[in-house]
Design a protein around this motif. Structure first.
Motif, PDB file in Angstrom:
ATOM      1  N   GLY A 247      -4.315   7.485   5.055  1.00  0.00           N
ATOM      2  CA  GLY A 247      -4.532   6.853   3.750  1.00  0.00           C
ATOM      3  C   GLY A 247      -4.023   5.420   3.708  1.00  0.00           C
ATOM      4  N   ILE A 248      -2.826   5.208   4.243  1.00  0.00           N
ATOM      5  CA  ILE A 248      -2.236   3.868   4.225  1.00  0.00           C
ATOM      6  C   ILE A 248      -3.014   2.929   5.156  1.00  0.00           C
TER       7      ILE A 248
ATOM      8  N   GLN B 108      -9.153  -1.778   4.885  1.00  0.00           N
ATOM      9  CA  GLN B 108     -10.096  -2.252   3.861  1.00  0.00           C
ATOM     10  C   GLN B 108      -9.800  -3.709   3.490  1.00  0.00           C
ATOM     11  N   GLN B 109      -8.515  -4.056   3.465  1.00  0.00           N
ATOM     12  CA  GLN B 109      -8.136  -5.423   3.106  1.00  0.00           C
ATOM     13  C   GLN B 109      -8.223  -6.372   4.300  1.00  0.00           C
TER      14      GLN B 109
ATOM     15  N   PHE C  22       0.785  -1.230   0.000  1.00  0.00           N
ATOM     16  CA  PHE C  22       0.000   0.000   0.000  1.00  0.00           C
ATOM     17  C   PHE C  22       0.823   1.289   0.000  1.00  0.00           C
TER      18      PHE C  22
ATOM     19  N   ASP D  67      -6.011   3.162   6.243  1.00  0.00           N
ATOM     20  CA  ASP D  67      -7.362   2.926   5.740  1.00  0.00           C
ATOM     21  C   ASP D  67      -7.346   1.824   4.679  1.00  0.00           C
ATOM     22  N   LYS D  68      -6.361   1.865   3.785  1.00  0.00           N
ATOM     23  CA  LYS D  68      -6.260   0.830   2.751  1.00  0.00           C
ATOM     24  C   LYS D  68      -5.962  -0.538   3.362  1.00  0.00           C
TER      25      LYS D  68
END
Length: 144
Positions: free
Chosen positions: A124-125, A131-132, A68, A127-128
């Motif tokens: 941002g990182i 999500q995974q 990410f 959150d990604k």
């Protein structure tokens, strides 16, 4: 979220930063933190879990991070790297902790310790990653 746990995260960021920069022995860094009473208002057991858990699971954590981030993990600013590693550790290994808490704590750590705007990068990182790694939890929250 308890202030003692937040303080444990703050101390863990500082200790992991020191470990990343100096490569000192973990128990030596922990001893310094105890002697200097830097854990006085922190949940010591959580500090120990994070401080030893991140290096113990470093390969798995950095593997997730590398998916990410826009550059090699080792080239990320050391403060941001310590914060991200703690956040990924919590997302992967502290499934009882809501992902929103992990993200908020990471953002606040970046605001406290990072460069201007680094909280946006950290958010941002993480959150990604969430999500995974926490897709089921996120989906369940959205379904309410």
């Amino acid at each position: 979220m308890s202030q003692a746990r937040t303080n444990a995260r703050k101390a863990a960021v500082q200790a992991l930063y020191q470990w990343q920069m100096a490569g000192q022995n973990l128990s030596e860094i922990e001893r310094q933190f105890l002697e200097e009473e830097r854990l006085k208002d922190a949940q010591k057991s959580y500090f120990v879990e994070l401080f030893y858990g991140v290096p113990k699971n470093l390969d798995a954590i950095d593997q997730v991070l590398s998916e990410f981030v826009d550059r090699p993990v080792d080239t990320i600013d050391p403060v941001e790297r310590a914060i991200l590693r703690i956040g990924v550790y919590e997302l992967l290994y502290r499934l009882n902790m809501p992902y929103r808490v992990v993200l908020n704590e990471g953002i606040n750590l970046a605001k406290d310790f990072g460069a201007d705007g680094s909280h946006k990068y950290v958010n941002g990182i993480l959150d990604k990653v969430a999500q995974q790694t926490r897709a089921g939890e996120i989906k369940a929250k959205g379904a309410r």
